[in-house]
Each structure stands twice: as C-alpha cells, then as structure tokens.
Design an enzyme around this catalytic site. Structure first.
Site, PDB file in Angstrom:
ATOM      1  N   ASP A 168      -6.495 -14.315   8.727  1.00 16.42           N
ATOM      2  CA  ASP A 168      -5.282 -14.253   8.044  1.00 16.42           C
ATOM      3  C   ASP A 168      -3.990 -15.301   8.255  1.00 16.42           C
ATOM      4  O   ASP A 168      -3.091 -14.942   8.814  1.00 16.42           O
ATOM      5  CB  ASP A 168      -4.624 -12.840   7.996  1.00 16.42           C
ATOM      6  N   GLU A 189     -10.867  -6.419  -4.835  1.00 22.10           N
ATOM      7  CA  GLU A 189     -10.795  -7.335  -3.710  1.00 22.10           C
ATOM      8  C   GLU A 189     -12.061  -7.553  -2.839  1.00 22.10           C
ATOM      9  O   GLU A 189     -12.385  -6.356  -2.021  1.00 22.10           O
ATOM     10  CB  GLU A 189      -9.508  -7.196  -2.666  1.00 22.10           C
ATOM     11  N   ASP A 238       2.109   1.933   3.407  1.00 22.92           N
ATOM     12  CA  ASP A 238       3.287   0.870   3.778  1.00 22.92           C
ATOM     13  C   ASP A 238       4.691   1.463   3.562  1.00 22.92           C
ATOM     14  O   ASP A 238       5.745   1.096   4.376  1.00 22.92           O
ATOM     15  CB  ASP A 238       3.311  -0.432   3.359  1.00 22.92           C
ATOM     16  N   HIS A 252     -11.570 -14.399   2.781  1.00 20.22           N
ATOM     17  CA  HIS A 252     -12.658 -13.331   2.635  1.00 20.22           C
ATOM     18  C   HIS A 252     -14.001 -14.097   2.026  1.00 20.22           C
ATOM     19  O   HIS A 252     -14.911 -14.079   2.710  1.00 20.22           O
ATOM     20  CB  HIS A 252     -12.358 -12.299   1.683  1.00 20.22           C
ATOM     21  N   GLU A 291      -9.324 -13.698  -1.872  1.00 16.06           N
ATOM     22  CA  GLU A 291      -8.739 -13.763  -0.759  1.00 16.06           C
ATOM     23  C   GLU A 291      -9.313 -14.887  -0.257  1.00 16.06           C
ATOM     24  O   GLU A 291     -10.509 -14.910   0.088  1.00 16.06           O
ATOM     25  CB  GLU A 291      -8.599 -12.816   0.072  1.00 16.06           C
ATOM     26  N   HIS A 342       0.965  -1.059   0.025  1.00 12.18           N
ATOM     27  CA  HIS A 342      -0.015  -0.041  -0.060  1.00 12.18           C
ATOM     28  C   HIS A 342       0.885   1.324   0.083  1.00 12.18           C
ATOM     29  O   HIS A 342       2.019   1.187   0.457  1.00 12.18           O
ATOM     30  CB  HIS A 342      -0.993  -0.015   1.359  1.00 12.18           C
ATOM     31  N   ASP A 384      -1.301 -13.046   1.607  1.00 12.70           N
ATOM     32  CA  ASP A 384      -1.902 -11.721   2.292  1.00 12.70           C
ATOM     33  C   ASP A 384      -2.302 -12.289   3.806  1.00 12.70           C
ATOM     34  O   ASP A 384      -3.053 -12.930   4.081  1.00 12.70           O
ATOM     35  CB  ASP A 384      -2.932 -11.175   1.730  1.00 12.70           C
ATOM     36  N   ASP A 430     -11.748 -12.243  10.025  1.00 11.91           N
ATOM     37  CA  ASP A 430     -10.502 -12.629   9.096  1.00 11.91           C
ATOM     38  C   ASP A 430      -9.351 -12.854   9.796  1.00 11.91           C
ATOM     39  O   ASP A 430      -8.537 -12.002  10.386  1.00 11.91           O
ATOM     40  CB  ASP A 430     -10.322 -11.112   8.313  1.00 11.91           C
TER      41      ASP A 430
END
EC number: 5.3.1.5
Length: 389
Positions: free
Chosen positions: A257, A181, A57, A220, A217, A54, A287, A255
């Site tokens: 991850d 996304e 980031d 998700h 994802e 991003h 991710d 989520d």
C-alpha cells in the site's frame, strides 16, 4: 501542464488511508486516530474530489442509533462545507472477530445473515450520500486449510449474497453498482476471487451481471505476480472497470500500500497511459497507507504525492503518445494491424483462402523486418524519465 490537483481530476481517498494509524501485525499504532471531518477538510484543501469510507470508518462499530446519526450529520456538514463528494462506499466485513471465518461465506449461517444486513444498512447510507459505486472486498472469504471450506458451496453463498444485494438496490431504485475487489494471499491464506480474472468469471454467473464490475487494486494484482495494466485492459475490454484503487507495490510480497508511483514506476506509467487513452471517467481512487514512520505532516505529504505522481505520469504519457517518433515506432511495430479483424470476410472465406495456409510462405513471413519493440520501449522510458522534450 500543472501538477496541482483540482476536483476535475477526480482524485479520491478512503477515510482508512490517511486515517491509518500505523498499526500492523508486529507493532502498535504510531499515530492517533484522525477525525473524518478533518480528513474531508484537509483533502479538500489538497485538491481532492471526494472521500470514501467503510461503515466502521465513519461510525464506530457498536454505536447507538443516536451516535450513528451524530457521526453522519457531522460528516455531511463537512461535505457540504467543502464541496467534497462520496463516489463510493463499502462495508467492513473483516475487522470484528465475528467475521473470523468470513462474512458472505462464513460456515456459520447466522454470521452470513448478519453480514448481509450490515451491508444493506450501509448501502442505504451510501445511496443517501450520493455514492454511485459500492465496493465489496472479501478479505476474510477463504480458508487456510483444504477441509475447512467447500469452495463450491462458498461460491454458491457468495453468489447468493450478491444476487440478494442486487435485488435490494433494484427494489429500492438506487443508482448504484457493485465493484468486486480481488486480492490474493492475505489476510486469509487462500482468498476467494483472488484476481481480476476470477472476479470477471464469477460476475457472469450472477442474476444481474450488469450491476457488477471490478475494483482492481495495483498492489493486489502484483502480489500475484500479474501485470496490472493488462488486468485493467481486460476489465475495460469487458466493460467492467467500475472503480479502481491506485497505490504502489514492489513485487510479490505482502500488500505494501505504498503511495501511487512508488514501487513499480513503469507499471504506473503504462497504467496512467491506459486509463487516459481509454477514456476512463471514474474516480482515481487512492488506497494506500502512509508509512508508520510518518507524522500527520507526512500523511498529507504522502496523499499529495499520490495525486502529483498521477498528474506527472499523465503528462509524460500524453507526451509519449504525441511524439512523432513514437507514432512512427508504433506503425513499425504494426499495432495498427493488430486492431484489424483477422477474418472480417468470415470463416468460409478463410477456409477457401489458400494464401492463409496452403500457399503461405512461412519462411518469408519469418524473415520480415524485426519488430522494433525495444525501440518503442526505450522511447517510453525516455519520456518516463524526462529525457525527451
């Protein structure tokens, strides 16, 4: 087969993944910030192909132009020194309080215009660094209450934003496509475009639909109780799988991850089987968030585990497909018939064919040999669990 990753495997990671400090809604950070340059260097040592980011980031929000150029210069030097690539970039339109009601669909017009300019600025950087895909996650695009957002107007504004971005990259001559996304449930209570199906339908309304695909994802889709490999299959069928985010998830909850392969291992097996057999050529992008219990050694072990698990599943899926017993079971399950058109002779011939309805023996058809799906599934389990040579 070696389970040691190489750049040819096209494994990529976001700066925000290994760089996650462990901060969550209930606790402060458990790790210090990670320098993007160190991230590039360490991921290259592990065998990764590239890194994604991003804007915030790489360049802390509010940086001056001079500071911005300094961050970019250091990052570019690290890329050049390691041979790492930047296949994808995206914009943070969710962290700063200015985006509390969204970016592209905020009720405040000034915020929407700012979100577009922020995105365009990072698109320029993405193109400069060689990215081919620009991901858009609308984490704050949604509402918590029914009267807060006219969804039809919000979708109009979402369409307007993507049409403008498509116009911009076309005018600039950038070799760049967008990947939407989807995600349900968080951080907004009801997010726009929550699933792959929602995103695919939305894309068809855009002025340049060929520029837009999806970035599904794992977690998700599973947060919505959906079958992730099925969603990927539909995206492939539509020619819209422009990017993919790999991680782990254990059912319908927040989520998680998790590293890829953790959580729903069977779904991970079928996903890798699909990606490899379908000839997907894009990056395998992880991710995930290393658990907040880990130190930096654990962070890199978690990243390494993502790649290793993918390669193990790739080997198991290839063995499954090559197994003569599996091939026999696939024929017995009549998958070859599913690949045949139902009415290649056309509608007129179908209507004239009495064996298709008037003379069709439903009892005889019902009494045909059973579908050996359980046998086929157990063979897959045997390969997944390493019970077959």
């Amino acid at each position: 087969m070696s389970f040691q990753p190489t750049p040819e495997d096209k494994f990529t990671f976001g700066l925000w993944t290994v760089g996650w400090q462990g901060r969550d809604p209930f606790g402060d950070a458990t790790r210090p910030a990670l320098d993007p340059v160190e991230t590039v260097q360490r991921l290259a040592e592990l065998g990764a192909y590239g890194v994604t980011f991003h804007d915030d980031d790489l360049i802390p929000f509010g940086s001056s132009d001079t500071e911005r150029e300094s961050h970019i210069k250091r990052f570019r030097q690290a890329l050049d020194a390691t041979g790492m690539t930047v296949p994808m970039a995206t914009t943070n339109l969710f962290t700063h309080p200015v985006f509390k009601d969204g970016g592209f669909t905020a009720n405040d017009r000034d915020v929407r215009r700012y979100a577009l300019r922020k995105t365009i600025r990072n698109i320029d950087l993405a193109a400069e660094l060689g990215a081919k895909t620009y991901v858009a996650w609308g984490g704050r695009e949604g509402a918590e209450s029914g009267g807060a957002k006219d969804v039809r107007d919000a979708l109009d504004r979402m369409k307007e934003a993507f049409d403008l971005l498509g116009e911009y990259v076309t005018a600039q001559g950038y070799d760049l496509r967008f990947a939407i996304e989807p995600k349900p449930n968080e951080p907004r209570g009801d997010i726009l475009l929550p699933t792959v199906g929602h995103a695919l339908a939305f894309i068809e309304r855009l002025e340049r639909p060929e520029l837009y695909g999806v970035n599904p994802e794992v977690g998700h889709e599973q947060m919505a109780g959906l079958n992730f490999p099925h969603g990927i299959a539909q995206a492939l069928w539509a020619g819209k799988l422009f990017h993919i985010d790999l991680n782990g998830q254990s059912g319908i909850k927040y989520d998680q991850d998790l590293r890829f392969g953790a959580g729903d291992l069977r779904a991970a097996f079928w996903l890798v089987d699909l990606l490899e057999s379908a000839g997907y050529e894009g990056p395998r992008h992880f991710d995930f968030k290393p658990p907040r219990t880990e130190d930096f050694d654990g962070v890199w072990a978690s990243a390494e585990g993502c790649m290793r698990n993918y390669l193990i599943l790739k080997e198991r899926a290839a063995a499954f497909r090559a197994d003569p017993e599996v091939q026999e079971a696939l024929r017995a399950a009549r998958l070859d018939q599913l690949a045949q058109p139902t009415a290649a002779d056309g509608l007129e011939a179908l209507l004239a064919d009495r064996t298709a309805f008037e003379d069709f023996d439903v009892e005889a058809a019902a009494a045909r040999a059973a579908w050996p799906f359980e046998r086929l599934d157990q063979l897959a389990m045997d390969h997944l669990l390493g019970a077959r040579g």
